[in-house]
Scaffold this active site. Structure first.
Site, PDB file in Angstrom:
ATOM      1  N   ARG A  70       0.841  -1.215   0.000  1.00 22.06           N
ATOM      2  CA  ARG A  70       0.000   0.000   0.000  1.00 22.06           C
ATOM      3  C   ARG A  70       0.867   1.252   0.000  1.00 22.06           C
ATOM      4  O   ARG A  70       0.551   2.256  -0.627  1.00 22.06           O
ATOM      5  CB  ARG A  70      -0.882   0.036   1.260  1.00 22.06           C
ATOM      6  CG  ARG A  70      -2.025  -0.925   1.246  1.00 22.06           C
ATOM      7  CD  ARG A  70      -2.954  -0.669   2.438  1.00 22.06           C
ATOM      8  NE  ARG A  70      -3.889  -1.764   2.621  1.00 22.06           N
ATOM      9  CZ  ARG A  70      -5.019  -1.910   1.937  1.00 22.06           C
ATOM     10  NH1 ARG A  70      -5.355  -1.032   1.033  1.00 22.06           N
ATOM     11  NH2 ARG A  70      -5.804  -2.943   2.156  1.00 22.06           N
ATOM     12  N   ARG A  96      -9.697   2.773  -1.671  1.00 25.16           N
ATOM     13  CA  ARG A  96      -8.423   2.255  -1.175  1.00 25.16           C
ATOM     14  C   ARG A  96      -8.141   2.860   0.194  1.00 25.16           C
ATOM     15  O   ARG A  96      -8.491   4.029   0.444  1.00 25.16           O
ATOM     16  CB  ARG A  96      -7.258   2.612  -2.113  1.00 25.16           C
ATOM     17  CG  ARG A  96      -7.400   2.151  -3.538  1.00 25.16           C
ATOM     18  CD  ARG A  96      -7.517   0.656  -3.700  1.00 25.16           C
ATOM     19  NE  ARG A  96      -6.404  -0.090  -3.137  1.00 25.16           N
ATOM     20  CZ  ARG A  96      -6.440  -1.401  -2.899  1.00 25.16           C
ATOM     21  NH1 ARG A  96      -7.524  -2.098  -3.152  1.00 25.16           N
ATOM     22  NH2 ARG A  96      -5.393  -2.016  -2.388  1.00 25.16           N
ATOM     23  N   LEU A  98      -5.732   4.537   2.742  1.00 25.45           N
ATOM     24  CA  LEU A  98      -4.508   5.335   2.623  1.00 25.45           C
ATOM     25  C   LEU A  98      -3.584   5.079   3.811  1.00 25.45           C
ATOM     26  O   LEU A  98      -4.039   4.802   4.918  1.00 25.45           O
ATOM     27  CB  LEU A  98      -4.864   6.819   2.543  1.00 25.45           C
ATOM     28  CG  LEU A  98      -5.656   7.206   1.286  1.00 25.45           C
ATOM     29  CD1 LEU A  98      -6.145   8.644   1.375  1.00 25.45           C
ATOM     30  CD2 LEU A  98      -4.822   6.995   0.028  1.00 25.45           C
ATOM     31  N   ASN A 112     -12.475  12.885   3.040  1.00 27.53           N
ATOM     32  CA  ASN A 112     -13.202  11.730   2.484  1.00 27.53           C
ATOM     33  C   ASN A 112     -14.685  11.927   2.721  1.00 27.53           C
ATOM     34  O   ASN A 112     -15.083  12.606   3.671  1.00 27.53           O
ATOM     35  CB  ASN A 112     -12.741  10.444   3.179  1.00 27.53           C
ATOM     36  CG  ASN A 112     -13.430   9.215   2.623  1.00 27.53           C
ATOM     37  OD1 ASN A 112     -13.548   9.061   1.398  1.00 27.53           O
ATOM     38  ND2 ASN A 112     -13.904   8.341   3.490  1.00 27.53           N
ATOM     39  N   HIS A 114     -18.149   9.591   3.301  1.00 26.65           N
ATOM     40  CA  HIS A 114     -18.568   8.220   3.622  1.00 26.65           C
ATOM     41  C   HIS A 114     -20.093   8.192   3.719  1.00 26.65           C
ATOM     42  O   HIS A 114     -20.690   9.083   4.343  1.00 26.65           O
ATOM     43  CB  HIS A 114     -17.934   7.781   4.953  1.00 26.65           C
ATOM     44  CG  HIS A 114     -18.250   6.365   5.284  1.00 26.65           C
ATOM     45  ND1 HIS A 114     -17.642   5.291   4.653  1.00 26.65           N
ATOM     46  CD2 HIS A 114     -19.143   5.827   6.150  1.00 26.65           C
ATOM     47  CE1 HIS A 114     -18.138   4.168   5.126  1.00 26.65           C
ATOM     48  NE2 HIS A 114     -19.044   4.463   6.042  1.00 26.65           N
ATOM     49  N   GLU A 147      -5.183   7.663   9.811  1.00 30.75           N
ATOM     50  CA  GLU A 147      -4.796   6.283   9.494  1.00 30.75           C
ATOM     51  C   GLU A 147      -5.858   5.269   9.903  1.00 30.75           C
ATOM     52  O   GLU A 147      -5.872   4.153   9.409  1.00 30.75           O
ATOM     53  CB  GLU A 147      -3.444   5.947  10.117  1.00 30.75           C
ATOM     54  CG  GLU A 147      -2.317   6.499   9.267  1.00 30.75           C
ATOM     55  CD  GLU A 147      -0.961   5.977   9.685  1.00 30.75           C
ATOM     56  OE1 GLU A 147      -0.772   4.750   9.694  1.00 30.75           O
ATOM     57  OE2 GLU A 147      -0.109   6.810  10.022  1.00 30.75           O
ATOM     58  N   GLU A 177     -27.689  11.988  -2.966  1.00 32.87           N
ATOM     59  CA  GLU A 177     -28.192  13.353  -3.229  1.00 32.87           C
ATOM     60  C   GLU A 177     -27.655  14.345  -2.184  1.00 32.87           C
ATOM     61  O   GLU A 177     -27.291  15.469  -2.505  1.00 32.87           O
ATOM     62  CB  GLU A 177     -29.724  13.298  -3.129  1.00 32.87           C
ATOM     63  CG  GLU A 177     -30.465  14.271  -3.989  1.00 32.87           C
ATOM     64  CD  GLU A 177     -31.959  13.987  -3.879  1.00 32.87           C
ATOM     65  OE1 GLU A 177     -32.657  14.865  -3.376  1.00 32.87           O
ATOM     66  OE2 GLU A 177     -32.399  12.871  -4.258  1.00 32.87           O
TER      67      GLU A 177
HETATM   68  C1  GAR Z   1     -20.325   7.413  -2.543  1.00 36.09           C
HETATM   69  O1  GAR Z   1     -21.549   6.992  -2.013  1.00 36.09           O
HETATM   70  C2  GAR Z   1     -19.298   7.549  -1.434  1.00 36.09           C
HETATM   71  O2  GAR Z   1     -19.843   8.037  -0.227  1.00 36.09           O
HETATM   72  C3  GAR Z   1     -18.842   6.125  -1.298  1.00 36.09           C
HETATM   73  O3  GAR Z   1     -18.746   5.650  -2.610  1.00 36.09           O
HETATM   74  C4  GAR Z   1     -19.699   6.326  -3.417  1.00 36.09           C
HETATM   75  C5  GAR Z   1     -18.977   6.909  -4.617  1.00 36.09           C
HETATM   76  O4  GAR Z   1     -19.868   7.454  -5.517  1.00 36.09           O
HETATM   77  N1  GAR Z   1     -17.610   6.049  -0.600  1.00 36.09           N
HETATM   78  C6  GAR Z   1     -17.305   5.067   0.242  1.00 36.09           C
HETATM   79  O5  GAR Z   1     -18.039   4.148   0.478  1.00 36.09           O
HETATM   80  C7  GAR Z   1     -15.945   5.204   0.900  1.00 36.09           C
HETATM   81  N2  GAR Z   1     -15.803   4.266   1.948  1.00 36.09           N
HETATM   82  P1  GAR Z   1     -19.334   8.377  -6.695  1.00 36.09           P
HETATM   83  O6  GAR Z   1     -18.188   7.631  -7.369  1.00 36.09           O
HETATM   84  O7  GAR Z   1     -20.527   8.471  -7.608  1.00 36.09           O
HETATM   85  O8  GAR Z   1     -18.920   9.692  -6.127  1.00 36.09           O
END
Ligand code: GAR
Length: 223
Positions: A70, A96, A98, A112, A114, A147, A177
């Site tokens: 990684r 991924r 980090l 990020n 989530h 981390e 949305e």
């Molecule tokens: C989103 O729902 C984001 O919150 C999630 O992936 C999707 C990406 O959508 N992220 C995670 O789950 C991170 N752990 P997008 O490619 O259309 O922006």
């Protein structure tokens, strides 16, 4: 961060890139003083790369499978991000984990999004986990990355109701949305120099407290 300057973003994606699109749109509407310096995907076929190209943004593919560790993958991310003078790293559906290699190169400068109300439902498939658990409220969180996965200081959250007939997909769309509303806003707060990390919390300068902020109760109660 000077409040009048456009901040240079490096956006990391793995898939559809709808959050990337929301950020592009906010910039184009003049709501976010930023410039996307580079969009990096770890997947060559990520549809988000096409969105970037359509808007004339530079893109790069760095396939994580080329790297044994990684840390080596992260070192290559850092090299490309630095090459483009990136000031804030924005993970937008980047699947991924980090390491300290990237995080120490951009201290307190990696965000990020989530799809849950953290600290609930960390990790993958958060929307499915929320439906299966039977929570009445779900949502999304923008946070600084540390981390520990999905544990960093929280910048902004949005809550949505979960309905009895919801599936993982319908809930995913309702949350998405809201993701598109809050991610550009979190980046704007950073660009305006209004975010300060204090311990595990984020302090927002001039925190906007609105009388209009509603309390979400689900199912609704008669009042
Ligand atoms: C989103 O729902 C984001 O919150 C999630 O992936 C999707 C990406 O959508 N992220 C995670 O789950 C991170 N752990 P997008 O490619 O259309 O922006």
């Amino acid at each position: 961060m000077a409040t009048n300057e456009r901040i240079r973003l490096g956006v990391l994606i793995s898939g559809a890139g709808t959050n990337l699109q929301a950020i592009i749109d906010a910039i184009e509407r003049g709501e976010l003083k930023a410039e996307i310096a580079i969009v990096i995907s770890n997947k060559a076929n990520a549809p988000g790369l096409e969105r970037a190209s359509r808007h004339g943004l530079p893109t790069a593919v760095i396939d994580h499978r080329r790297f044994a560790r990684r840390e080596d993958f992260d070192a290559e991310l850092v090299r490309v991000l630095k090459e483009h003078d990136v000031e804030l790293v924005v993970c937008a559906g980047f699947m991924r984990i980090l390491t300290h290699v990237l995080l120490s190169a951009f201290p307190n400068r990696v965000m990020n999004i989530h799809p849950s109300l953290l600290p609930a439902f960390t990790g993958i498939d958060a929307q499915r986990a929320a439906v299966e658990y039977g929570v009445r409220l779900a949502g999304c969180t923008v946070h600084f990355v540390t981390e520990k996965v999905d544990e960093g200081p929280i910048i902004i959250q949005a809550a949505v109701p979960v309905y009895p007939d919801d599936t993982e997909q319908t809930l995913r769309e309702r949350i998405l949305e809201q993701e598109h509303r809050i991610y550009p806003q979190a980046i704007a707060l950073f660009q305006q120099g209004r975010l300060e990390i204090v311990g595990r919390k984020v302090r927002i300068k001039d925190f906007p407290i609105s009388q209009k902020t509603v309390c979400l109760v689900n199912p609704p109660i008669d009042e």
